[in-house]
Design an enzyme around this catalytic site. Structure first.
Site, short mmCIF file in Angstrom:
data_model
loop_
_atom_site.label_atom_id
_atom_site.label_comp_id
_atom_site.label_asym_id
_atom_site.label_seq_id
_atom_site.Cartn_x
_atom_site.Cartn_y
_atom_site.Cartn_z
N ASP A 178 -20.61 -0.30 -4.75
CA ASP A 178 -20.51 1.16 -4.73
C ASP A 178 -20.66 1.70 -6.16
O ASP A 178 -19.76 2.35 -6.68
CB ASP A 178 -19.16 1.60 -4.12
CG ASP A 178 -17.96 1.06 -4.87
OD1 ASP A 178 -18.12 0.11 -5.67
OD2 ASP A 178 -16.85 1.61 -4.69
N ASP B 31 -19.17 0.17 -13.80
CA ASP B 31 -19.06 -1.28 -13.82
C ASP B 31 -19.89 -1.89 -12.71
O ASP B 31 -20.36 -3.03 -12.82
CB ASP B 31 -17.59 -1.73 -13.78
CG ASP B 31 -16.81 -1.19 -12.59
OD1 ASP B 31 -17.05 -0.03 -12.21
OD2 ASP B 31 -15.96 -1.91 -12.05
N THR C 247 -18.12 -5.75 -4.30
CA THR C 247 -17.38 -5.19 -5.44
C THR C 247 -16.87 -3.79 -5.14
O THR C 247 -16.45 -3.08 -6.04
CB THR C 247 -18.26 -5.16 -6.70
OG1 THR C 247 -19.40 -4.34 -6.48
CG2 THR C 247 -18.71 -6.57 -7.08
N ASN D 49 -3.97 -0.14 -9.10
CA ASN D 49 -4.48 0.92 -9.98
C ASN D 49 -4.57 2.27 -9.27
O ASN D 49 -4.60 3.30 -9.93
CB ASN D 49 -5.84 0.54 -10.58
CG ASN D 49 -6.91 0.31 -9.54
OD1 ASN D 49 -6.65 0.28 -8.35
ND2 ASN D 49 -8.15 0.15 -9.99
N GLU E 250 -4.76 -1.99 -5.23
CA GLU E 250 -6.02 -1.78 -5.93
C GLU E 250 -6.93 -0.92 -5.06
O GLU E 250 -6.89 -0.99 -3.83
CB GLU E 250 -6.64 -3.15 -6.23
CG GLU E 250 -7.95 -3.12 -7.00
CD GLU E 250 -9.14 -2.98 -6.09
OE1 GLU E 250 -10.15 -2.41 -6.53
OE2 GLU E 250 -9.06 -3.42 -4.91
N ASN F 198 -10.22 -0.71 -4.12
CA ASN F 198 -11.15 -1.20 -3.09
C ASN F 198 -10.42 -1.62 -1.83
O ASN F 198 -10.92 -1.41 -0.71
CB ASN F 198 -11.95 -2.39 -3.63
CG ASN F 198 -12.97 -1.99 -4.67
OD1 ASN F 198 -13.38 -0.84 -4.75
ND2 ASN F 198 -13.38 -2.96 -5.48
N HIS G 211 -14.81 -4.31 -14.37
CA HIS G 211 -14.30 -5.07 -13.24
C HIS G 211 -15.38 -5.83 -12.46
O HIS G 211 -15.28 -7.03 -12.24
CB HIS G 211 -13.58 -4.12 -12.28
CG HIS G 211 -12.53 -3.27 -12.92
ND1 HIS G 211 -11.28 -3.75 -13.22
CD2 HIS G 211 -12.56 -1.97 -13.32
CE1 HIS G 211 -10.56 -2.78 -13.79
NE2 HIS G 211 -11.32 -1.70 -13.86
N ASP G 212 -16.41 -5.11 -12.01
CA ASP G 212 -17.30 -5.65 -10.98
C ASP G 212 -18.13 -6.84 -11.44
O ASP G 212 -18.38 -7.77 -10.67
CB ASP G 212 -18.23 -4.55 -10.46
CG ASP G 212 -17.49 -3.48 -9.68
OD1 ASP G 212 -16.26 -3.63 -9.46
OD2 ASP G 212 -18.12 -2.49 -9.28
#
Length: 312
Positions: free
Chosen positions: A10, A14, A124, A158, A164, A166, A238-239
């Site tokens: 998405d 990142d 991701t 987060n 998190e 996702n 992150h990703d």
């Protein structure tokens, strides 16, 4: 050995770096990109994926996926610290139309077209497309090499203290993926927050000539400015860590754990409850990334940027 990868994403800042690493690392064969609503609505993240490919001369299929979670109302995070759209650099128009198939169908078709155990799926973003693909074709899980996801946390979230982003967006999908009968690796916040694009890294990227490194630096500068307003101007990436875990698993260390997703908690929905010690009496279902060699990760990204810069 080249690792065959489908990147389900998405993008996002990142996410853009994850695309570049998957396309530019010589150990990775990017078979296609699928998109899912998360960092932004589906149309925007699909355009972002196409635009990143246009910048770097990446020619792979892009298939549109789920515009909303399996059962819940959508949560979209424009302006979230990871960034919702690459607003800093000027993005070109995508160079190819999205694939005619839905993302779940594309995933099934592409995985089953290869030998069993040949293809890794790297999600991701929210896990909606992956859950739908697993439901669409029951043989899919047994045909995959692995699912290596960026998401979750074994400490703090987060988006909420427990979750998190996702996983929170579609916890039912995450539950289905973590329950799938195939190897699953979780590259969560505890790992990804160890990797930040500091001035030294950005200086190395600025030293490379060409449109791709310039694009990467503009992305990092934009997200650093946004994160600075939130008190941390050094962005995490992150990703791309999930891509790295597939392409170069040796740069990370892992612990086996039973991981479950909280679906009904009043304050903890989306929490990835991670049992490293067998307290639930359940067999481990996930390899959890816990540490990594930062220098090796940055060398991977910088090498990919250099190669894409030469190709473009």
């Amino acid at each position: 050995m080249r690792h065959k990868v489908i990147l389900d994403c998405d993008p996002g800042h990142d996410g853009a770096l994850a695309i570049l690493l998957a396309a530019g690392d010589p150990r990775c064969e990017l078979l296609g990109i699928t998109t899912v609503a998360g960092n932004h609505v589906l149309d925007q993240v699909t355009r972002n994926a196409g635009a990143v490919c246009a910048v770097a001369g990446i020619d792979v299929p892009i298939a549109r996926g789920a515009a909303r979670p399996l059962v819940r109302e959508p949560i979209v995070a424009p302006g979230y610290p990871s960034g919702s759209t690459p607003d800093g650099p000027l993005l070109p128009e995508p160079q190819r139309e999205p694939d005619s198939r839905s993302a779940p169908q594309f995933i099934v078709d592409t995985v089953l077209a290869h030998a069993p155990g040949a293809v890794s799926l790297v999600p991701t973003g929210p896990l909606t497309n992956v859950a739908l693909a697993l439901a669409l074709e029951p043989a899919l899980a047994g045909h995959l090499r692995q699912i290596c996801l960026m998401g979750g946390t074994y400490t703090r979230g987060n988006r909420t203290p427990a979750a998190e982003f996702n996983i929170l967006v579609d916890p039912e999908a995450a539950d289905a993926v973590l329950s799938a009968p195939c190897p699953v690796t979780m590259v969560g916040l505890d790992l990804t927050y160890q990797v930040r694009a500091d001035d030294g890294v950005r200086g190395r990227i600025r030293s490379i000539d060409g449109p791709v490194p310039r694009f990467v630096e503009e992305l990092l500068a934009y997200v650093a400015a946004g994160n600075g307003e939130l008190g941390n101007p050094v962005p995490a990436v992150h990703d791309l860590c999930a891509v790295a875990a597939v392409v170069a698993p040796e740069i990370m260390t892992y612990r086996e754990a039973f991981v479950a997703v909280e679906l009904t908690g009043r304050w903890t929905t989306g929490m990835t409850v991670t049992d490293f010690d067998g307290r639930f009496g359940r067999e481990a279902n996930t390899s959890v990334a816990v540490s990594l060699d930062r220098d090796a990760l940055w060398a991977m990204l910088i090498g990919a940027v250099e190669r894409l810069g030469r190709a473009s």
